[in-house]
Design a protein around this motif. Structure first.
Motif, PDB file in Angstrom:
ATOM      1  N   UNK A 285      58.441  29.109 -72.039  1.00 61.53           N
ATOM      2  CA  UNK A 285      57.286  29.988 -71.880  1.00 61.53           C
ATOM      3  C   UNK A 285      56.491  30.108 -73.180  1.00 61.53           C
ATOM      4  N   UNK A 286      57.173  30.080 -74.310  1.00 67.39           N
ATOM      5  CA  UNK A 286      56.438  30.065 -75.594  1.00 67.39           C
ATOM      6  C   UNK A 286      55.539  28.820 -75.660  1.00 67.39           C
ATOM      7  N   UNK A 287      56.069  27.711 -75.192  1.00 67.68           N
ATOM      8  CA  UNK A 287      55.273  26.495 -75.182  1.00 67.68           C
ATOM      9  C   UNK A 287      54.064  26.617 -74.282  1.00 67.68           C
ATOM     10  N   UNK A 288      54.223  27.259 -73.111  1.00 65.21           N
ATOM     11  CA  UNK A 288      53.084  27.446 -72.218  1.00 65.21           C
ATOM     12  C   UNK A 288      52.014  28.332 -72.856  1.00 65.21           C
ATOM     13  N   UNK A 289      52.459  29.360 -73.577  1.00 72.13           N
ATOM     14  CA  UNK A 289      51.494  30.227 -74.267  1.00 72.13           C
ATOM     15  C   UNK A 289      50.752  29.434 -75.340  1.00 72.13           C
ATOM     16  N   UNK A 290      51.486  28.607 -76.071  1.00 70.84           N
ATOM     17  CA  UNK A 290      50.841  27.790 -77.106  1.00 70.84           C
ATOM     18  C   UNK A 290      49.801  26.857 -76.491  1.00 70.84           C
ATOM     19  N   UNK A 291      50.102  26.305 -75.326  1.00 72.51           N
ATOM     20  CA  UNK A 291      49.128  25.443 -74.657  1.00 72.51           C
ATOM     21  C   UNK A 291      47.885  26.235 -74.268  1.00 72.51           C
ATOM     22  N   UNK A 292      48.077  27.476 -73.783  1.00 68.93           N
ATOM     23  CA  UNK A 292      46.911  28.298 -73.439  1.00 68.93           C
ATOM     24  C   UNK A 292      46.062  28.598 -74.662  1.00 68.93           C
ATOM     25  N   UNK A 293      46.701  28.587 -75.817  1.00 69.35           N
ATOM     26  CA  UNK A 293      45.964  28.802 -77.066  1.00 69.35           C
ATOM     27  C   UNK A 293      45.491  27.485 -77.669  1.00 69.35           C
ATOM     28  N   UNK A 294      45.696  26.386 -76.939  1.00 66.00           N
ATOM     29  CA  UNK A 294      45.285  25.061 -77.411  1.00 66.00           C
ATOM     30  C   UNK A 294      45.964  24.676 -78.718  1.00 66.00           C
ATOM     31  N   UNK A 295      47.203  25.114 -78.890  1.00 64.29           N
ATOM     32  CA  UNK A 295      47.975  24.796 -80.088  1.00 64.29           C
ATOM     33  C   UNK A 295      49.060  23.789 -79.708  1.00 64.29           C
ATOM     34  N   UNK A 296      48.666  22.513 -79.668  1.00 60.04           N
ATOM     35  CA  UNK A 296      49.587  21.466 -79.254  1.00 60.04           C
ATOM     36  C   UNK A 296      50.848  21.376 -80.098  1.00 60.04           C
ATOM     37  N   UNK A 297      50.763  21.382 -81.448  1.00 63.69           N
ATOM     38  CA  UNK A 297      51.985  21.278 -82.264  1.00 63.69           C
ATOM     39  C   UNK A 297      52.979  22.405 -81.982  1.00 63.69           C
TER      40      UNK A 297
END
Length: 923
Positions: free
Chosen positions: A473-485
């Motif tokens: 879920x942290x990864x999904x949030x990062x994707x919503x923030x357009x933070x690929x790394x």
């Protein structure tokens, strides 16, 4: 014949017969000796030798039937025992055994109808036969005839153990548990080593509620000590352990069952149940569908299959299966509860309420039912009624954190924010479960409160430090923030904890593709398949990846066909093959794939929908109308079925009926975004712009926090050329969930309205808040290309490359901009794009243009020819090839390509250019 020879001949014949009888008797005696030594194979050989010479040997048939019965081959045993009777064998030893083989095959009606009144001479044989006939009556819920048969057996043999157990079981089925227990106590006193008696003891205790569960488990285990292969006792233990949610102990028990009865249906059934709990949903689906082939009306199997489909997000198929389960067991609560949950996930609150309504009429309503009713009311916007039902449910189950969580969510929907967030946090803190944590995270994410969601995730991770879900879920949030790394780091952490967590694998593969590392993405799925060669999701992902990388239609088809062969009961593979053919423009193959899928899964609504759409694509309008009519009959209250029917009605020139079907679709699923989107599109297509706008605004009222309703309003206003009104709608959409598409549409609308300064401000503000949004950068580049501002477009695409150096599309676009501007460097970038994604015609087209710009015409022609070979139906690539052939001086080859384009006729918009070039060539 010479009369003097007749006595001699007769004597010879009689002598031969006597010799044959002696040989048969000797072989059967040898067979009996082998049986006494447990040498079944050797005995079978002797018996079959007898039958080869004398197929009518009654004794040989009986002995073979006995061996097959002992080998647990009831169907074959039945056939041999029937032949023994037909050959004249004494029925006393045959009939009880034949009755048991029929029971094992669940041929209860055949046993009762054909042998229910069969009378045997021996008391023992007669009593045993009556006991099995009584058992067959009981299994058909005919308790009266079952009791009569049991009493008839006990008259012949008063102490016959199976009959005594049957009598006690019938008392328990009548609800007279004290009488049943009294009878059973007497049986156990006389026969303490009876496995079936201890089995019944476990069944009786299991009806006594939670306080009797320990005694039930003890009784089942005593039964298994006596008969370790007794499937019903294993099933009793497994049912109790699963009910107690002791899945580790249940898995151990299932392993013991599999060791002694690996091929029993119950063994597979409980494998499916445990697979569901272990989140191996595809395996639960596979097992349940396999069992349903033999028992298509078994409500337990239908329930298991429906739950698996629900967890795999195949809601339409889940609905079909659960409705069948409900019809087969109309008074049972579980199928209705799970079906109601499916409807809630589909956004169909009214149907959920209708499904639960019979359960609300029960004398005592279960707390879980009230909680589901509350969720349906909450979905319908009646938060007050929902809160009341959650409160009632909480009183029935005061310790159920799920119900308390739902009540807090109901209050949150009524605007009581801070206090209910605090309550959710309190529940999450005190509860060892994770429902409240997930509710908190979900609500924060809906409000785009990412920092608060991450804090809630930290607490979830502390509860479940070994599970992958928090990192995922942290990864999904990062994707919503357009933070690929950051997303990549989180998904890798998830896989470090649970290497088999496929959602994280798929997400990492998607990031690999974006970064131009398609081979790395493929390796991820290959690794999954090494562990599980039939993993359907990994197989489908590989097929999709191959298509993205430009694999031929044949290659992708083979990959998807192999996936279907490995998982024939998985509708996802069938659907992927149909979609592949549709995207490739191979409508006939799509139709054939849909027909093959429906042959394998006849009631699958998704496949039926695809069949109808393939028929529409092939202009088989009447057949499509029939298909969608059948789909509506299968799922009368789903929007998709109604919308498909509307399209078929339109194709059959019945717009009035089509519009009625559309309205019913929207009324059926008022909260469904796909239904509203399809309805608006169809309304616009038929010129009903006012109704389309009404649909969009209705969706706004039913799903107020989502951007979808406002996006639809904007599209309607664009169709009416009301650009300012469309801009207002898109602006409102930006203030709600899922705003990324809205900002792109707003920017494009403002440009179209001549409000370029405003468009520029919108883009700048968005990029300031979302600096990693490559979607916006691509959009701005495309907009610049449309206005022939090539330098600006190049700059935007280069910004994408700064964020994603191996983004294939960005490499291609920058190369194309350089070639168009006659700037150096195009070839290197275009070659890099082709190397990352070989076999894509669009990339080859750019590479050819780059070579041409550097006057490398031989290479340009070669590469453009490859592009045409990959996409022979794309006329623009062929036109570009003709131009390059002209530049290279290959007039004959150029004329050949132009002639093919000319044959396309006026349907090809660039015919004027084709004519100009032909004239230039002197043709």
């Amino acid at each position: 014949m010479n009369p003097l020879l007749t006595p001699l001949l007769l004597a010879s014949v009689l002598a031969l017969a006597a010799c044959g009888q002696r040989a048969e008797g000797e072989r059967l005696a040898k067979a009996r000796a082998h049986i006494e030594k447990n040498e079944a194979t050797e005995a079978t050989i002797e018996i079959k030798n007898v039958l080869q010479k004398n197929p009518g040997s009654a004794e040989a048939r009986f002995m073979l039937g006995s061996l097959l019965n002992n080998a647990r081959q009831p169907a074959d045993a039945e056939a041999e025992l029937v032949r023994a009777l037909e050959a004249g064998h004494d029925p006393d030893p045959v009939m009880p055994m034949l009755a048991r083989t029929l029971l094992e095959q669940k041929k209860h009606k055949l046993l009762v109808d054909k042998y229910g009144n069969f009378e045997l001479k021996s008391n023992d044989a007669a009593a045993e036969l009556k006991t099995w006939v009584g058992t067959a009556h009981m299994n058909m819920d005919a308790l009266g005839p079952a009791e009569a048969a049991a009493e008839g057996a006990l008259k012949r043999v008063p102490d016959l153990l199976p009959a005594l157990v049957l009598r006690a079981r019938l008392k328990s089925l009548r609800g007279d548990l004290p009488a049943a227990q009294a009878l059973l106590d007497d049986v156990l006193a006389r026969y303490p080593k009876s496995a079936t008696a201890w089995l019944l003891q476990g069944d009786i205790h299991s009806q006594g509620g939670a306080e009797k569960e320990a005694a039930a488990l003890d009784a089942y285990r005593k039964s298994l000590e006596i008969r370790p292969d007794l499937v019903a006792a294993h099933a009793g233990v497994l049912s109790l352990l699963i009910g107690q949610r002791d899945f580790d102990a249940a898995a151990t028990q299932w392993a013991a069952l599999k060791a002694v009865q690996p091929l029993q249906p119950q063994t597979f059934f409980f494998e499916g149940v445990l697979a569901l709990q272990q989140e191996k949903f595809w395996r639960a689906r596979e097992v349940s569908h396999m069992l349903l082939r033999f028992e298509p009306r078994n409500p337990r199997l239908l329930l298991l299959a429906g739950q698996a489909e629900m967890r795999l997000n195949s809601m339409a198929q889940a609905e079909t299966l659960l409705r069948k389960a409900m019809l087969e067991a109309p008074g049972a609560s579980p199928p209705r509860r799970v079906l109601a949950e499916v409807y809630l996930r589909m956004g169909q609150a009214d149907k959920a309420m209708n499904t639960l309504e019979p359960l609300l009429r029960a004398p005592q309503v279960d707390g879980e039912v009230l909680a589901l009713v509350g969720q349906a009311q909450l979905m319908r916007g009646d938060a007050l009624a929902a809160e009341l039902n959650f409160t009632r449910a909480a009183k029935l189950k005061p310790d159920d954190k799920r119900i308390r969580t739902s009540a807090a969510l109901a209050r949150l929907s009524r605007g009581q924010g801070d206090a209910d967030f605090s309550e959710l946090e309190a529940i999450a803190k005190s509860d060892t479960g994770t429902m409240a944590d997930m509710a908190l995270i979900s609500t924060r994410l809906k409000r785009r409160e990412f920092d608060a969601a991450l804090k809630a995730l930290d607490k979830l991770a502390a509860k479940e430090p070994t599970l992958a879900v928090a990192d995922y879920l942290r990864g999904r949030i990062a994707l919503q923030r357009n933070d690929g790394p950051a997303a990549r780091k989180a998904f890798e952490a998830a896989l470090a904890k649970e290497p088999g967590y496929f959602a994280a694998t798929a997400s990492l593969a998607a990031l690999d593709v974006v970064d131009g590392q398609a081979e790395a993405a493929k390796l991820r799925f290959d690794t999954v398949l090494k562990q599980d060669p039939n993993h359907p999701q990994a197989r489908l992902a590989l097929a999709e990846l191959a298509a993205r990388r430009g694999a031929s239609t044949a290659e992708v088809t083979k990959s998807l066909t192999d996936t279907i062969n490995a998982n024939p009961a998985d509708p996802g593979a069938h659907l992927a093959l149909i979609d592949h053919f549709s995207k490739s423009g191979e409508a006939t193959q799509a139709l054939a794939a849909a027909q093959a899928g429906l042959a394998a899964l006849p009631d699958n609504a998704d496949l039926m929908d695809r069949l109808g759409r393939a028929q529409l694509q092939l202009n088989e309008h009447v057949l499509a109308l029939g298909t969608f009519t059948n789909l509506v009959m299968l799922q009368p209250n789903t929007a998709r079925a109604r919308l498909g029917l509307a399209e078929a009605l339109l194709a059959n020139n019945d717009p009035a009926a089509a519009w009625i079907s559309v309205r019913r679709a929207i009324d059926t699923e008022p909260t469904s975004v796909p239904a509203a989107r399809a309805g608006v599109a169809l309304a616009l297509r038929t010129g009903k712009q006012d109704q389309a706008l009404a649909m969009a605004r209705r969706l706004q009222s039913t799903v107020p926090f989502d951007s979808a309703g406002y996006m639809l309003e904007g599209e309607v206003e664009l169709s009416r050329q009301q650009l300012d009104a469309a801009a207002v709608a898109f602006t409102k959409a930006m203030a709600r969930n899922n705003p990324a598409e809205a900002v792109l549409r707003l920017h494009a609308t403002l440009l179209r309205a001549g409000r370029a300064d405003e468009a520029q401000r919108v883009a700048a503000t968005w990029l300031k808040d979302h600096p990693l949004d490559t979607g916006m950068l691509f959009h701005l580049g495309d907009a610049a290309v449309a206005q022939n501002r090539l330098a600006e477009a190049e700059q935007r695409y280069r910004q994408v490359l700064q964020l994603q150096p191996k983004n294939v599309q960005a490499l291609n676009n920058v190369a194309y901009m350089l070639a168009k501007q006659n700037k150096p460097g195009a070839v290197a970038l275009a070659e890099q794009a082709v190397q990352l994604a070989p076999g894509r015609a669009a990339l080859l087209d750019t590479l050819a243009a780059s070579y041409a710009q550097e006057k490398q015409l031989t290479k340009a022609v070669d590469v453009q020819s490859r592009a045409v070979a990959l996409s022979p139906d794309a006329p623009q690539y062929r036109l570009n090839l003709a131009r390059l052939q002209i530049q290279a001086g290959n007039k004959g080859a150029a004329r050949g390509e132009l002639d093919k384009l000319a044959q396309l006729g006026p349907g090809y918009s660039a015919q004027a250019e084709v004519a100009r070039l032909l004239k230039q060539l002197g043709a």
